[in-house]
Motif scaffolding. Structure first.
Motif, PDB file in Angstrom:
ATOM      1  N   ASN A 115       0.852  -1.192   0.000  1.00 32.95           N
ATOM      2  CA  ASN A 115       0.000   0.000   0.000  1.00 32.95           C
ATOM      3  C   ASN A 115       0.889   1.243   0.000  1.00 32.95           C
ATOM      4  O   ASN A 115       2.120   1.139   0.099  1.00 32.95           O
ATOM      5  CB  ASN A 115      -0.977  -0.006   1.176  1.00 32.95           C
ATOM      6  CG  ASN A 115      -0.291   0.107   2.531  1.00 32.95           C
ATOM      7  OD1 ASN A 115       0.925  -0.028   2.644  1.00 32.95           O
ATOM      8  ND2 ASN A 115      -1.084   0.332   3.565  1.00 32.95           N
ATOM      9  N   SER A 116       0.282   2.429  -0.124  1.00 34.72           N
ATOM     10  CA  SER A 116       1.064   3.666  -0.277  1.00 34.72           C
ATOM     11  C   SER A 116       1.820   4.044   0.992  1.00 34.72           C
ATOM     12  O   SER A 116       2.795   4.788   0.935  1.00 34.72           O
ATOM     13  CB  SER A 116       0.164   4.820  -0.721  1.00 34.72           C
ATOM     14  OG  SER A 116      -0.924   4.958   0.163  1.00 34.72           O
ATOM     15  N   MET A 117       1.392   3.553   2.144  1.00 34.09           N
ATOM     16  CA  MET A 117       2.115   3.800   3.401  1.00 34.09           C
ATOM     17  C   MET A 117       3.285   2.835   3.564  1.00 34.09           C
ATOM     18  O   MET A 117       4.235   3.119   4.296  1.00 34.09           O
ATOM     19  CB  MET A 117       1.168   3.648   4.599  1.00 34.09           C
ATOM     20  CG  MET A 117       0.078   4.694   4.664  1.00 34.09           C
ATOM     21  SD  MET A 117       0.731   6.312   5.088  1.00 34.09           S
ATOM     22  CE  MET A 117       1.147   6.046   6.798  1.00 34.09           C
TER      23      MET A 117
ATOM     24  N   PHE B 162      -3.716  -2.088  -4.380  1.00 36.63           N
ATOM     25  CA  PHE B 162      -4.324  -1.100  -3.493  1.00 36.63           C
ATOM     26  C   PHE B 162      -4.627   0.169  -4.285  1.00 36.63           C
ATOM     27  O   PHE B 162      -3.917   0.499  -5.254  1.00 36.63           O
ATOM     28  CB  PHE B 162      -3.346  -0.692  -2.381  1.00 36.63           C
ATOM     29  CG  PHE B 162      -3.113  -1.703  -1.314  1.00 36.63           C
ATOM     30  CD1 PHE B 162      -3.965  -1.788  -0.216  1.00 36.63           C
ATOM     31  CD2 PHE B 162      -2.029  -2.563  -1.378  1.00 36.63           C
ATOM     32  CE1 PHE B 162      -3.734  -2.701   0.796  1.00 36.63           C
ATOM     33  CE2 PHE B 162      -1.782  -3.482  -0.371  1.00 36.63           C
ATOM     34  CZ  PHE B 162      -2.641  -3.556   0.724  1.00 36.63           C
ATOM     35  N   ASN B 163      -5.642   0.929  -3.839  1.00 36.88           N
ATOM     36  CA  ASN B 163      -5.777   2.312  -4.307  1.00 36.88           C
ATOM     37  C   ASN B 163      -4.805   3.184  -3.508  1.00 36.88           C
ATOM     38  O   ASN B 163      -4.194   2.725  -2.533  1.00 36.88           O
ATOM     39  CB  ASN B 163      -7.215   2.809  -4.181  1.00 36.88           C
ATOM     40  CG  ASN B 163      -7.704   2.895  -2.739  1.00 36.88           C
ATOM     41  OD1 ASN B 163      -7.132   2.301  -1.831  1.00 36.88           O
ATOM     42  ND2 ASN B 163      -8.794   3.627  -2.537  1.00 36.88           N
ATOM     43  N   PHE B 164      -4.641   4.450  -3.924  1.00 41.42           N
ATOM     44  CA  PHE B 164      -3.652   5.316  -3.272  1.00 41.42           C
ATOM     45  C   PHE B 164      -3.987   5.551  -1.802  1.00 41.42           C
ATOM     46  O   PHE B 164      -3.094   5.573  -0.944  1.00 41.42           O
ATOM     47  CB  PHE B 164      -3.528   6.660  -4.001  1.00 41.42           C
ATOM     48  CG  PHE B 164      -2.513   7.575  -3.373  1.00 41.42           C
ATOM     49  CD1 PHE B 164      -1.156   7.367  -3.585  1.00 41.42           C
ATOM     50  CD2 PHE B 164      -2.906   8.617  -2.553  1.00 41.42           C
ATOM     51  CE1 PHE B 164      -0.206   8.192  -2.993  1.00 41.42           C
ATOM     52  CE2 PHE B 164      -1.964   9.458  -1.954  1.00 41.42           C
ATOM     53  CZ  PHE B 164      -0.612   9.240  -2.181  1.00 41.42           C
ATOM     54  N   ALA B 165      -5.279   5.710  -1.499  1.00 45.00           N
ATOM     55  CA  ALA B 165      -5.686   5.963  -0.115  1.00 45.00           C
ATOM     56  C   ALA B 165      -5.443   4.756   0.783  1.00 45.00           C
ATOM     57  O   ALA B 165      -5.332   4.897   2.007  1.00 45.00           O
ATOM     58  CB  ALA B 165      -7.160   6.359  -0.066  1.00 45.00           C
ATOM     59  N   GLY B 166      -5.348   3.576   0.174  1.00 43.05           N
ATOM     60  CA  GLY B 166      -5.072   2.367   0.937  1.00 43.05           C
ATOM     61  C   GLY B 166      -6.275   1.741   1.601  1.00 43.05           C
ATOM     62  O   GLY B 166      -6.146   0.789   2.365  1.00 43.05           O
TER      63      GLY B 166
ATOM     64  N   LEU C 142      -6.712 -10.924 -16.484  1.00 42.60           N
ATOM     65  CA  LEU C 142      -5.319 -11.268 -16.198  1.00 42.60           C
ATOM     66  C   LEU C 142      -4.578 -10.188 -15.416  1.00 42.60           C
ATOM     67  O   LEU C 142      -3.556 -10.462 -14.786  1.00 42.60           O
ATOM     68  CB  LEU C 142      -4.575 -11.564 -17.507  1.00 42.60           C
ATOM     69  CG  LEU C 142      -5.165 -12.713 -18.333  1.00 42.60           C
ATOM     70  CD1 LEU C 142      -4.384 -12.882 -19.631  1.00 42.60           C
ATOM     71  CD2 LEU C 142      -5.161 -14.013 -17.537  1.00 42.60           C
ATOM     72  N   ASP C 143      -5.087  -8.941 -15.460  1.00 39.20           N
ATOM     73  CA  ASP C 143      -4.435  -7.880 -14.687  1.00 39.20           C
ATOM     74  C   ASP C 143      -5.437  -6.781 -14.378  1.00 39.20           C
ATOM     75  O   ASP C 143      -6.381  -6.541 -15.147  1.00 39.20           O
ATOM     76  CB  ASP C 143      -3.244  -7.296 -15.459  1.00 39.20           C
ATOM     77  CG  ASP C 143      -2.326  -6.460 -14.572  1.00 39.20           C
ATOM     78  OD1 ASP C 143      -2.184  -6.809 -13.377  1.00 39.20           O
ATOM     79  OD2 ASP C 143      -1.768  -5.466 -15.051  1.00 39.20           O
ATOM     80  N   VAL C 144      -5.219  -6.115 -13.227  1.00 38.78           N
ATOM     81  CA  VAL C 144      -6.065  -4.990 -12.811  1.00 38.78           C
ATOM     82  C   VAL C 144      -5.171  -3.894 -12.245  1.00 38.78           C
ATOM     83  O   VAL C 144      -4.098  -4.173 -11.712  1.00 38.78           O
ATOM     84  CB  VAL C 144      -7.101  -5.409 -11.743  1.00 38.78           C
ATOM     85  CG1 VAL C 144      -8.109  -6.391 -12.317  1.00 38.78           C
ATOM     86  CG2 VAL C 144      -6.420  -6.002 -10.507  1.00 38.78           C
ATOM     87  N   SER C 145      -5.620  -2.637 -12.391  1.00 41.63           N
ATOM     88  CA  SER C 145      -4.809  -1.534 -11.872  1.00 41.63           C
ATOM     89  C   SER C 145      -5.681  -0.313 -11.608  1.00 41.63           C
ATOM     90  O   SER C 145      -6.572   0.007 -12.394  1.00 41.63           O
ATOM     91  CB  SER C 145      -3.698  -1.175 -12.867  1.00 41.63           C
ATOM     92  OG  SER C 145      -2.864  -0.167 -12.353  1.00 41.63           O
ATOM     93  N   PHE C 146      -5.409   0.386 -10.485  1.00 45.96           N
ATOM     94  CA  PHE C 146      -5.993   1.694 -10.223  1.00 45.96           C
ATOM     95  C   PHE C 146      -5.175   2.766 -10.924  1.00 45.96           C
ATOM     96  O   PHE C 146      -3.970   2.596 -11.157  1.00 45.96           O
ATOM     97  CB  PHE C 146      -5.944   2.017  -8.713  1.00 45.96           C
ATOM     98  CG  PHE C 146      -7.053   1.429  -7.896  1.00 45.96           C
ATOM     99  CD1 PHE C 146      -8.329   1.980  -7.914  1.00 45.96           C
ATOM    100  CD2 PHE C 146      -6.808   0.346  -7.061  1.00 45.96           C
ATOM    101  CE1 PHE C 146      -9.346   1.459  -7.122  1.00 45.96           C
ATOM    102  CE2 PHE C 146      -7.816  -0.180  -6.262  1.00 45.96           C
ATOM    103  CZ  PHE C 146      -9.083   0.379  -6.295  1.00 45.96           C
ATOM    104  N   ASN C 147      -5.808   3.932 -11.221  1.00 49.08           N
ATOM    105  CA  ASN C 147      -5.024   5.110 -11.599  1.00 49.08           C
ATOM    106  C   ASN C 147      -4.466   5.747 -10.326  1.00 49.08           C
ATOM    107  O   ASN C 147      -4.738   5.292  -9.209  1.00 49.08           O
ATOM    108  CB  ASN C 147      -5.857   6.092 -12.435  1.00 49.08           C
ATOM    109  CG  ASN C 147      -6.994   6.734 -11.647  1.00 49.08           C
ATOM    110  OD1 ASN C 147      -7.371   6.283 -10.573  1.00 49.08           O
ATOM    111  ND2 ASN C 147      -7.566   7.787 -12.209  1.00 49.08           N
TER     112      ASN C 147
END
Length: 295
Positions: free
Chosen positions: A100-102, A141-145, A179-184
């Motif tokens: 995660n971002s932290m 994870f998203n940026f906010a976590g 096969l793959d996933v991603s948040f902006n």
């Protein structure tokens, strides 16, 4: 070109936001850390029993995590290359892994149809995300976590609440394995790549499909947004990577040059450099050319 692995290079990552190091995971059971400018290998991480198929730096670039077909993930010291501990609990291959971002949590996705959340300091499992009907292919994870997404060979992507461990939404639309996933970067959009040769962009809060990217002639094994969230990058078994406009879903550039399937792709922190990793045992670094005059 980064050369040194003795088998397929399957996973790659920059140490964003610094962007001066790259890690590569290979079917030769090792992870290598490279200096971006010189191309020199700083460390070779040895310890997994089988292929390394996923990896990540923590946000501080002090730790490296690797996931393997041996059902374990390992956490390593980035400065020394020494193994710190092993994450054990999955009953099948670990195919996906993210911090995660932290940098205090890791999520892993496995062929056992579950994803697990781990505490980085203790190495203990916090939650097991259960609900997919097929093997997990990808997690993030998203940026906010506060959210995790998981893609599965059950053709869906699920959004999970980190605190409760419960599923919030299921994203549908693909007619073959996701096969793959991603948040902006901001966590407002999600992109999915599928064996149906398409990528789909979704609104993360509503779950609505915003664009369908069609044009590849082989399955899409890797997807990501550029840091500015204007473009999607896809890597395909058709030996090309493609850049797409997320508003229109149209292809704006084809990256050609690899001799075999492209398994992995990533942007650097600024979004002006791309790295692609291929079954041809090489990685290629692509630089954006600055236009001297506007057309």
């Amino acid at each position: 070109t980064l050369e040194g692995h003795k088998n397929v290079v399957y996973a790659i990552a920059f140490n964003n936001p610094y962007g001066d190091k790259i890690i590569t995971g290979s079917f030769d059971k090792t992870c290598k850390m490279w200096d971006v400018e010189s191309g020199v290998c700083d460390h070779t991480l040895v310890g997994h029993l089988t292929e390394i198929v996923c990896l990540s730096f923590n946000p501080q670039s002090t730790l490296i995590a690797t996931g393997s077909m041996d059902t374990t993930a390992k956490v390593w010291d980035a400065e020394t290359g020494k193994e710190l501990y092993t994450l054990m609990g999955h009953t099948a291959e670990i195919i996906s892994l993210n911090f995660n971002s932290m940098g205090d949590l890791i999520v892993t996705g496995s062929f056992d149809c579950t994803s697990k959340l781990w505490d980085v300091r203790s190495g203990k499992c916090v939650h097991t995300f259960i609900g997919h009907d097929g093997e997990i292919s990808s997690t993030q994870f998203n940026f906010a976590g506060n959210l995790v997404i998981s893609g599965s060979i059950d053709n869906t992507c699920k959004i999970w609440d980190v605190k409760s461990g419960q599923a919030i939404k299921t994203l549908r639309g693909h007619n073959d394995e996701v096969l793959d996933v991603s948040f902006n970067a901001s966590g407002t959009k999600i992109v999915t790549g599928s064996a149906d040769c398409t990528a789909r962009v979704y609104n993360a809060s509503s779950g609505d499909c915003l664009a369908v990217c069609m044009g590849h002639h082989g399955e899409i094994s890797k997807v990501c947004f550029n840091p500015q969230s204007q473009l999607v990058l896809t890597a395909s078994s058709d030996k090309t990577a493609r850049l797409w406009d997320i508003e229109s879903g149209e292809c704006v550039q084809i990256l050609e040059g690899h001799k075999e399937d492209i398994f992995s792709c990533a942007f650097n922190y600024e979004g002006d450099t791309i790295i692609t990793g291929s079954k041809d045992n090489t990685c290629k670094i692509w630089k954006q050319q600055q236009e001297s005059t506007k057309q």
